[in-house]
Design a protein around this motif. Structure first.
Motif, PDB file in Angstrom:
ATOM      1  N   ALA A   1       0.831  -1.204   0.000  1.00 15.94           N
ATOM      2  CA  ALA A   1       0.000   0.000   0.000  1.00 15.94           C
ATOM      3  C   ALA A   1       0.865   1.253   0.000  1.00 15.94           C
ATOM      4  N   GLY A   2       1.993   1.202   0.725  1.00 13.07           N
ATOM      5  CA  GLY A   2       2.907   2.348   0.780  1.00 13.07           C
ATOM      6  C   GLY A   2       3.524   2.657  -0.571  1.00 13.07           C
ATOM      7  N   PHE A   3       3.909   1.595  -1.321  1.00 15.39           N
ATOM      8  CA  PHE A   3       4.446   1.815  -2.667  1.00 15.39           C
ATOM      9  C   PHE A   3       3.415   2.540  -3.536  1.00 15.39           C
ATOM     10  N   PHE A   4       2.175   2.097  -3.455  1.00 10.22           N
ATOM     11  CA  PHE A   4       1.099   2.715  -4.246  1.00 10.22           C
ATOM     12  C   PHE A   4       0.975   4.199  -3.909  1.00 10.22           C
ATOM     13  N   LEU A   5       0.905   4.507  -2.627  1.00 11.54           N
ATOM     14  CA  LEU A   5       0.741   5.904  -2.210  1.00 11.54           C
ATOM     15  C   LEU A   5       1.971   6.734  -2.548  1.00 11.54           C
ATOM     16  N   LEU A   6       3.167   6.142  -2.397  1.00 14.34           N
ATOM     17  CA  LEU A   6       4.407   6.871  -2.697  1.00 14.34           C
ATOM     18  C   LEU A   6       4.479   7.245  -4.176  1.00 14.34           C
ATOM     19  N   PHE A   7       4.177   6.285  -5.048  1.00 14.87           N
ATOM     20  CA  PHE A   7       4.256   6.556  -6.487  1.00 14.87           C
ATOM     21  C   PHE A   7       3.192   7.565  -6.917  1.00 14.87           C
ATOM     22  N   ILE A   8       1.986   7.454  -6.345  1.00 21.17           N
ATOM     23  CA  ILE A   8       0.927   8.407  -6.699  1.00 21.17           C
ATOM     24  C   ILE A   8       1.305   9.804  -6.211  1.00 21.17           C
ATOM     25  N   GLY A   9       1.817   9.889  -4.992  1.00 15.76           N
ATOM     26  CA  GLY A   9       2.243  11.195  -4.474  1.00 15.76           C
ATOM     27  C   GLY A   9       3.331  11.811  -5.328  1.00 15.76           C
ATOM     28  N   GLY A  10       4.296  10.975  -5.785  1.00 16.17           N
ATOM     29  CA  GLY A  10       5.344  11.483  -6.664  1.00 16.17           C
ATOM     30  C   GLY A  10       4.795  11.976  -7.982  1.00 16.17           C
ATOM     31  N   THR A  11       3.790  11.277  -8.511  1.00 17.41           N
ATOM     32  CA  THR A  11       3.170  11.696  -9.774  1.00 17.41           C
ATOM     33  C   THR A  11       2.484  13.045  -9.631  1.00 17.41           C
ATOM     34  N   VAL A  12       1.729  13.216  -8.549  1.00 16.40           N
ATOM     35  CA  VAL A  12       1.063  14.497  -8.308  1.00 16.40           C
ATOM     36  C   VAL A  12       2.089  15.617  -8.184  1.00 16.40           C
ATOM     37  N   LEU A  13       3.180  15.363  -7.458  1.00 15.99           N
ATOM     38  CA  LEU A  13       4.214  16.380  -7.271  1.00 15.99           C
ATOM     39  C   LEU A  13       4.832  16.782  -8.603  1.00 15.99           C
ATOM     40  N   VAL A  14       5.141  15.802  -9.447  1.00 14.15           N
ATOM     41  CA  VAL A  14       5.735  16.114 -10.758  1.00 14.15           C
ATOM     42  C   VAL A  14       4.763  16.941 -11.595  1.00 14.15           C
ATOM     43  N   GLN A  15       3.478  16.559 -11.595  1.00 15.67           N
ATOM     44  CA  GLN A  15       2.502  17.307 -12.373  1.00 15.67           C
ATOM     45  C   GLN A  15       2.331  18.725 -11.832  1.00 15.67           C
ATOM     46  N   GLU A  16       2.419  18.883 -10.522  1.00 14.47           N
ATOM     47  CA  GLU A  16       2.335  20.221  -9.923  1.00 14.47           C
ATOM     48  C   GLU A  16       3.514  21.082 -10.345  1.00 14.47           C
ATOM     49  N   LEU A  17       4.701  20.471 -10.442  1.00 15.84           N
ATOM     50  CA  LEU A  17       5.929  21.240 -10.687  1.00 15.84           C
ATOM     51  C   LEU A  17       6.209  21.475 -12.164  1.00 15.84           C
ATOM     52  N   LYS A  18       5.477  20.830 -13.030  1.00 15.96           N
ATOM     53  CA  LYS A  18       5.785  20.943 -14.460  1.00 15.96           C
ATOM     54  C   LYS A  18       5.827  22.378 -14.972  1.00 15.96           C
ATOM     55  N   PRO A  19       4.855  23.244 -14.624  1.00 11.80           N
ATOM     56  CA  PRO A  19       4.962  24.622 -15.121  1.00 11.80           C
ATOM     57  C   PRO A  19       6.223  25.320 -14.615  1.00 11.80           C
ATOM     58  N   ARG A  20       6.622  25.015 -13.374  1.00  7.97           N
ATOM     59  CA  ARG A  20       7.788  25.677 -12.807  1.00  7.97           C
ATOM     60  C   ARG A  20       9.083  25.135 -13.404  1.00  7.97           C
ATOM     61  N   LEU A  21       9.108  23.803 -13.643  1.00 10.16           N
ATOM     62  CA  LEU A  21      10.314  23.173 -14.153  1.00 10.16           C
ATOM     63  C   LEU A  21      10.391  23.208 -15.671  1.00 10.16           C
ATOM     64  N   ARG A  22       9.277  23.646 -16.323  1.00  7.06           N
ATOM     65  CA  ARG A  22       9.197  23.682 -17.788  1.00  7.06           C
ATOM     66  C   ARG A  22       9.441  22.296 -18.374  1.00  7.06           C
ATOM     67  N   LEU A  23       8.889  21.247 -17.756  1.00  2.44           N
ATOM     68  CA  LEU A  23       9.062  19.898 -18.262  1.00  2.44           C
ATOM     69  C   LEU A  23       8.210  19.689 -19.512  1.00  2.44           C
ATOM     70  N   HIS A  24       8.819  19.093 -20.525  1.00  2.00           N
ATOM     71  CA  HIS A  24       8.109  18.601 -21.697  1.00  2.00           C
ATOM     72  C   HIS A  24       7.426  19.693 -22.499  1.00  2.00           C
ATOM     73  N   GLN A  25       7.992  20.871 -22.543  1.00  2.00           N
ATOM     74  CA  GLN A  25       7.418  21.902 -23.418  1.00  2.00           C
ATOM     75  C   GLN A  25       7.771  21.544 -24.855  1.00  2.00           C
ATOM     76  N   GLU A  26       6.860  21.932 -25.788  1.00  2.00           N
ATOM     77  CA  GLU A  26       7.193  21.664 -27.195  1.00  2.00           C
ATOM     78  C   GLU A  26       8.393  22.514 -27.581  1.00  2.00           C
TER      79      GLU A  26
END
Length: 824
Positions: free
Chosen positions: A799-824
């Protein structure tokens, strides 16, 4: 009688003329003749310039003073607009030969520049381009539902109203605001002992008082409140509505973008775009077109200079303008599995409100604006490239943006589709929006009002298409490219900087720094509260959209439903039915049973991770666009988790049910099978979450699959089956502890009682030397005591692995505008 000598400087007159939609893109000689036809006249304070219903015998430009445009009289008077220096009025009645639809009166002493009907008619006869413009404006006015860009009228007198005045889209509100970005119950005005307060009720679009986000703020005389696209102001104790349909004035000042290593992608860009203009940014590949566009819409931050919207600095007021901007990137922002109508429906529910009737009406209107009604119910994957691009534009039109950016919208289209799309953009600009596009194609550039030419990140020309041809001394726009590519950009930029064309197209349009009205937003905007409320509202439409996309993706659906049983059947035919038996004589084989449990774990992990590894990255352009209009990353990831979790759990069930055909699991089955299923489901969910994390970190779908495979390989090696943990080196054991398969295998071994079977099958009966009774002797194996573990820890770990990976995904999606990840 005032004469031409009383007119203001020629440059100021020409600047004013260029702002009139009727005169957009007309040749300089015509504008000069219009300026020559103007006469100056004064207007005394309170005097009437013309009355409603009077003949449209002239149009006017304001040199100084303020003019009130109004309809009706006395208590029935409606204020339509207050106009100041540099603005104009009366052009429609003049152009159409129709009676005045409103009255105009001077507020204080005014000086006006008048273009009489006689002079205007002579110019129409002399210039075909003015006749064409007049025809276009006439058609637009026939379609238009509003006569003025701005309307201001009384809503309620606060002194006479109840103690609470509710504002929102729902009909039960005190004041109903049927406008994009307005929630059903958006805000309240509350009477207090000290006066009045404006209170926000939780819509993700926010409520703004004097350009600052307001949660619970004092409302004072003269305050301006913005709710969605509606602007309300308090004047003489009355709440008035001031709603604008004009585009946004965009100004770039000394704009530059530098990346690591000192490379300058853009430098020294000065540019002013007027409302209602269609602007093309052109230039060879690598010229900086997309970079300039992303800076102007706030997607990237400039390293020098600044961008201003209506004289407010964009960087400080992004929240204020977020709902006013439409953006169509190069990649499609629609799901190919959906129809155009469905795509618009989901976009409307995310950006406007979860109101089916409202969204459907706006979708029909947007589809009509881009002429896509006949293909509205056809799957987007079956439409042409031009139709899909128009569908993307329609998605943006759902919110009635005042400013529309399009990045290479005609790329790859044939000449006919290119022309159709450019004419569509021309119509959108004629409707009052500011429309900005980048393009390589120059076939239909003449329909634009302004063309901006870049070379190696520097601006080498700005002006009308006609002026561009004259500046480069060519007859066709395509002939400009060889000059731009063949001459060093520094020379071209210096030549333009010193030319009179720059003074007319840039400097005459600029405002002075003292005239800017930008007010920085408060940093304390209660963002987390707004985001959580937005996430709840957005989750339903996101889940429904993901379900429909998954259901339409037939290839993946077949793989999801057929793949697990096929792999499980392969295992069932490989292993003996009785491998879970206690003794070898009955067919029991604990070592093979460990391998079977390991394969069950790794197959569930692998399938879930691979199928979810492209779920986010394939929607990169869609997510980035929706996040610009306040899409919650939490809601976005939660919708993926909700839909993919269903398939992950279903997958675990299909594998287990299929295995039961060829393998006898140990009993009692009523206790063992539910535990085995739950362990497999948790393993599958952890794999799904791992795939989502990989997807959020990957720039494209191909790399996502490769990265997912590379991440899964250690799960194969260090899971504890191929190489038992008992013989692993210390470093390998540490790595093993970080794998999902290690914890899953141990849990499966525990719930199926494998440890007891290993112990029983690792004993031999021997006769002692010299005779005597036979004795049972244990034979050590690497799996001795391997499954005598605490099951609760393993349940928690999965269960911890599931929550850890989901939390990491949310964090990456939150930071994308700031980090400029994957811009065309």
């Amino acid at each position: 009688m005032p004469t031409q000598s009383d007119l203001p400087p020629r440059a100021a007159v020409l600047e004013t003329l260029q702002r009139v939609p009727l005169f957009h893109g007309l040749e300089p000689s015509l504008l000069a003749d219009i300026a020559a036809s103007l006469t100056s006249r004064g207007a005394a304070p309170g005097s009437e310039i013309f009355a409603e219903g009077a003949p449209g015998d002239a149009m006017f430009f304001i040199d100084s003073g303020t003019v009130k445009i109004h309809s009706g009289e006395g208590e029935h008077e409606v204020l339509l607009a207050n106009l100041g220096p540099g603005q104009f009025f009366g052009e429609m009645a003049l152009a159409l030969g129709a009676p005045r639809t409103a009255s105009a009166s001077a507020i204080g002493a005014c000086v006006l520049l008048e273009l009489p009907a006689a002079g205007f008619r002579q110019l129409v006869d002399r210039y075909p381009s003015l006749r064409s413009a007049l025809s276009r404006v006439s058609e637009h006015r026939a379609r238009a539902s509003e006569l003025f860009d701005n309307e201001a009228f009384d809503l309620v007198s606060l002194a006479e109203a109840e103690d609470r005045i509710s504002l929102g889209r729902d009909s039960s509100n005190t004041i109903v605001l049927d406008s994009p970005g307005v929630a059903a119950f958006h805000a309240e005005i509350r009477r207090t002992e000290a006066g009045y307060r404006i209170v926000h009720l939780g819509s993700p679009g926010g409520t703004f008082r004097n350009q600052q986000r307001a949660i619970d703020a004092e409302l004072l005389e003269g305050d301006l409140v913005r709710i969605g696209s509606c602007r309300l102001f308090l004047h003489d104790g009355k709440l008035k509505l001031f709603q604008s349909s004009r585009g946004i004035r965009v100004e770039a000042r000394d704009l530059g973008r530098e990346v690591k290593g000192g490379k300058k992608l853009l430098q020294g860009i000065d540019l002013v775009l007027y409302p209602g203009e269609l602007v093309a940014i052109v230039g060879p590949s690598g010229a900086g077109k997309s970079t300039l566009m992303k800076l102007m819409l706030g997607l990237d931050a400039p390293t020098s200079g600044a961008v201003f919207y209506d004289d407010a600095e964009l960087a400080q007021n992004m929240e204020r303008f977020r709902s006013e901007i439409g953006y169509v990137p190069q990649a499609d922002i629609v799901h190919p599995e959906l129809t155009a109508r469905e795509s618009l429906g989901y976009a409307g529910r995310l950006r406007l409100a979860n109101d089916a009737k409202l969204v459907a009406g706006r979708a029909d209107r947007a589809l009509a604006q881009v002429h896509l009604e006949r293909a509205a119910d056809t799957s987007l994957r079956l439409l042409s490239g031009g139709q899909r691009k128009r569908a993307c534009v329609a998605v943006e039109l759902m919110t009635d943006p005042r400013l529309l950016f399009l990045d290479e919208p005609t790329s790859g289209l044939d000449p006919s589709l290119d022309e159709q799309l450019m004419l569509t953009f021309r119509e959108l600009a004629d409707g009052g929006r500011t429309v900005v596009l980048t393009t390589h194609a120059t076939r239909n550039i003449a329909v634009c009002d302004l063309v901006v030419i870049l070379s190696a990140g520097q601006m080498v020309f700005t002006g009308t298409p006609t002026e561009a041809l004259a500046y480069f001394n060519v007859n066709d726009f395509a002939e400009i490219y060889p000059q731009v590519e063949g001459i060093p950009p520094e020379r071209l930029a210096q030549r333009f900087a010193q030319s009179p064309e720059r003074e007319q197209a840039v400097e005459s349009r600029q405002t002075s720094a003292a005239e800017r009205l930008a007010q920085p937003l408060s940093k304390r905007t209660n963002g987390p509260i707004q985001r959580s409320l937005g996430a709840i509202r957005q989750l339903g439409p996101l889940i429904q959209r993901d379900i429909r996309v998954a259901a339409r993706d037939r290839v993946n659906m077949v793989l999801r439903l057929a793949g697990p049983p096929i792999l499980a059947l392969s295992m069932a035919t490989t292993f003996d039915r009785h491998i879970f038996a206690h003794d070898v004589a009955s067919g029991g084989n604990a070592r093979e049973a460990v391998t079977l449990l390991y394969l069950m774990a790794i197959i569930n992990l692998f399938l879930s991770a691979i199928t979810s590894s492209v779920a986010i990255t394939r929607e990169g352009p869609i997510f980035r666009r929706e996040q610009l209009v306040n899409l919650s990353p939490v809601a976005y990831v939660a919708s993926k988790v909700a839909v993919l979790s269903f398939f992950a759990v279903l997958q675990a069930g299909l594998i287990l049910v299929t295995l039961l055909v060829g393998v006898d699991f140990p009993g009692p089955l009523s206790e063992v099978l539910p535990r085995v299923f739950l362990a497999l489901a948790l393993t599958s969910l952890a794999g799904m979450a791992l795939g989502l994390l990989v997807s959020s970190l990957s720039p494209n779908a191909d790399r996502a699959v490769i990265i997912a495979v590379l991440v899964i390989i250690p799960q194969l090696i260090f899971g504890g089956s191929t190489v038992p943990r008992a013989v692993m080196q210390p470093v390998a054991k540490s790595i093993s502890d970080t794998t999902v398969t290690k914890w899953s295998l141990e849990l499966l071994g525990k719930v199926t009682g494998i440890d007891q079977r290993i112990e029983e099958q690792s004993q031999v009966t021997v006769t002692p030397p010299g005779g005597g009774s036979p004795v049972t002797v244990p034979i050590p194996t690497p799996f001795d005591k391997a499954f005598e573990i605490d099951a609760a820890t393993r349940w928690a770990a999965l269960a911890g692995f599931f929550l850890l990976f989901i939390g990491g995904t949310v964090l990456v999606q939150e930071l994308k505008p700031r980090l400029r990840l994957h811009q065309e």
